[in-house]
Design a protein around this motif. Structure first.
Motif, PDB file in Angstrom:
ATOM      1  N   HIS A 149      51.411  68.902  26.042  1.00 10.79           N
ATOM      2  CA  HIS A 149      51.933  69.754  24.903  1.00 10.79           C
ATOM      3  C   HIS A 149      53.235  70.627  25.479  1.00 10.79           C
ATOM      4  O   HIS A 149      52.965  71.119  26.648  1.00 10.79           O
ATOM      5  CB  HIS A 149      50.722  70.684  24.336  1.00 10.79           C
ATOM      6  N   VAL A 150      54.212  70.708  24.723  1.00 10.12           N
ATOM      7  CA  VAL A 150      55.344  71.277  25.545  1.00 10.12           C
ATOM      8  C   VAL A 150      55.618  72.196  24.196  1.00 10.12           C
ATOM      9  O   VAL A 150      55.881  71.924  23.227  1.00 10.12           O
ATOM     10  CB  VAL A 150      56.551  70.651  25.983  1.00 10.12           C
ATOM     11  N   SER A 151      55.893  73.574  24.687  1.00 15.35           N
ATOM     12  CA  SER A 151      56.268  74.645  23.840  1.00 15.35           C
ATOM     13  C   SER A 151      57.220  75.698  24.455  1.00 15.35           C
ATOM     14  O   SER A 151      57.263  75.600  25.817  1.00 15.35           O
ATOM     15  CB  SER A 151      55.078  75.260  23.106  1.00 15.35           C
ATOM     16  N   HIS A 152      57.847  76.549  23.751  1.00 21.76           N
ATOM     17  CA  HIS A 152      58.707  77.663  24.205  1.00 21.76           C
ATOM     18  C   HIS A 152      59.587  77.006  25.261  1.00 21.76           C
ATOM     19  O   HIS A 152      59.856  77.547  26.342  1.00 21.76           O
ATOM     20  CB  HIS A 152      57.906  78.588  24.981  1.00 21.76           C
ATOM     21  N   PHE A 153      60.013  75.727  24.980  1.00 23.13           N
ATOM     22  CA  PHE A 153      61.030  75.004  25.967  1.00 23.13           C
ATOM     23  C   PHE A 153      60.448  74.515  27.008  1.00 23.13           C
ATOM     24  O   PHE A 153      60.877  73.287  27.485  1.00 23.13           O
ATOM     25  CB  PHE A 153      62.319  75.927  25.984  1.00 23.13           C
ATOM     26  N   GLN A 154      59.616  75.324  28.061  1.00 24.82           N
ATOM     27  CA  GLN A 154      59.281  74.436  29.352  1.00 24.82           C
ATOM     28  C   GLN A 154      57.889  75.116  29.538  1.00 24.82           C
ATOM     29  O   GLN A 154      57.485  75.241  30.565  1.00 24.82           O
ATOM     30  CB  GLN A 154      60.120  75.159  30.353  1.00 24.82           C
ATOM     31  N   THR A 155      57.066  75.322  28.506  1.00 23.35           N
ATOM     32  CA  THR A 155      55.478  75.715  28.545  1.00 23.35           C
ATOM     33  C   THR A 155      54.750  74.486  28.343  1.00 23.35           C
ATOM     34  O   THR A 155      54.616  74.007  27.312  1.00 23.35           O
ATOM     35  CB  THR A 155      55.121  76.863  27.839  1.00 23.35           C
ATOM     36  N   LEU A 156      54.152  73.986  29.475  1.00 25.34           N
ATOM     37  CA  LEU A 156      53.362  72.663  29.366  1.00 25.34           C
ATOM     38  C   LEU A 156      51.876  73.039  29.512  1.00 25.34           C
ATOM     39  O   LEU A 156      51.428  73.707  30.498  1.00 25.34           O
ATOM     40  CB  LEU A 156      53.826  71.889  30.711  1.00 25.34           C
ATOM     41  N   SER A 157      51.126  72.421  28.384  1.00 22.38           N
ATOM     42  CA  SER A 157      49.691  72.215  28.799  1.00 22.38           C
ATOM     43  C   SER A 157      49.122  70.844  28.654  1.00 22.38           C
ATOM     44  O   SER A 157      49.863  70.105  28.143  1.00 22.38           O
ATOM     45  CB  SER A 157      48.929  73.226  27.273  1.00 22.38           C
ATOM     46  N   VAL A 158      48.222  70.365  29.439  1.00 24.37           N
ATOM     47  CA  VAL A 158      47.662  69.473  29.710  1.00 24.37           C
ATOM     48  C   VAL A 158      46.263  68.894  29.126  1.00 24.37           C
ATOM     49  O   VAL A 158      45.370  69.929  29.395  1.00 24.37           O
ATOM     50  CB  VAL A 158      47.778  68.786  30.906  1.00 24.37           C
TER      51      VAL A 158
END
Length: 162
Positions: A149-158
């Motif tokens: 998941h990518v949000s806020h341009f460059q915040t990644l969650s896996v």
């Protein structure tokens, strides 16, 4: 009146998003995904209509058997699907979110599993019933291995499904 300019992050951050909830939300709002396949060592993308099983273990789509994407899946089952909300947030870059589903695809043969997956797919895409039942159409299931998941341009969650 001056509009406030969005501050775009310059570094990637580790996220803590509850991906199953975000995946369910995107699935409810978005009808299409971008499918990435391996075409003899080169990337190939296709726009598809998709659905997810309620347990989020499988992504489902249908494709004509004569397509490049179908041939690619037969040669290499490793695929990725991108689901995003960019069309709803086109002027707010930090509001856009995307989930990449990484998994293994396979053609589902007619039978009970085909019927169960077809029912889920057609609930979301009732206008594709004739297409799905055509003898030239393949129903494809993607066993989900991981979601990014990518949000806020460059915040990644896996989220690993293993």
């Amino acid at each position: 009146m001056e509009t406030k300019k969005e501050q775009i992050p310059v570094m990637t951050l580790k996220g803590t998003v509850a991906i199953p909830e975000r995946l369910k939300d995107l699935d409810a709002k978005e009808n299409f995904a971008v499918l990435a396949t391996d075409d003899a060592g080169l990337p190939y993308t296709s726009l598809i209509s998709y659905a997810l099983t309620p347990d989020l273990k499988i992504a489902i789509f249908a494709t004509p058997k004569g397509t490049r994407k179908y041939r690619n899946i037969l040669h290499s089952a490793q695929v990725a699907l991108l689901i995003d909300n960019r069309s709803k947030s086109k002027h707010k870059l930090l509001k856009i979110e995307a989930i990449t589903i990484i998994g293994t695809a396979r053609h589902v043969r007619k039978g009970k599993k085909w019927g169960d997956l077809a029912e889920i797919f057609l609930k979301k895409h009732p206008d594709l019933e004739e297409f799905l039942h055509a003898p030239t159409t393949a129903l494809i299931e993607v066993q989900i291995i991981q979601c990014v998941h990518v949000s806020h341009f460059q915040t990644l969650s896996v989220w690993d499904r293993k």
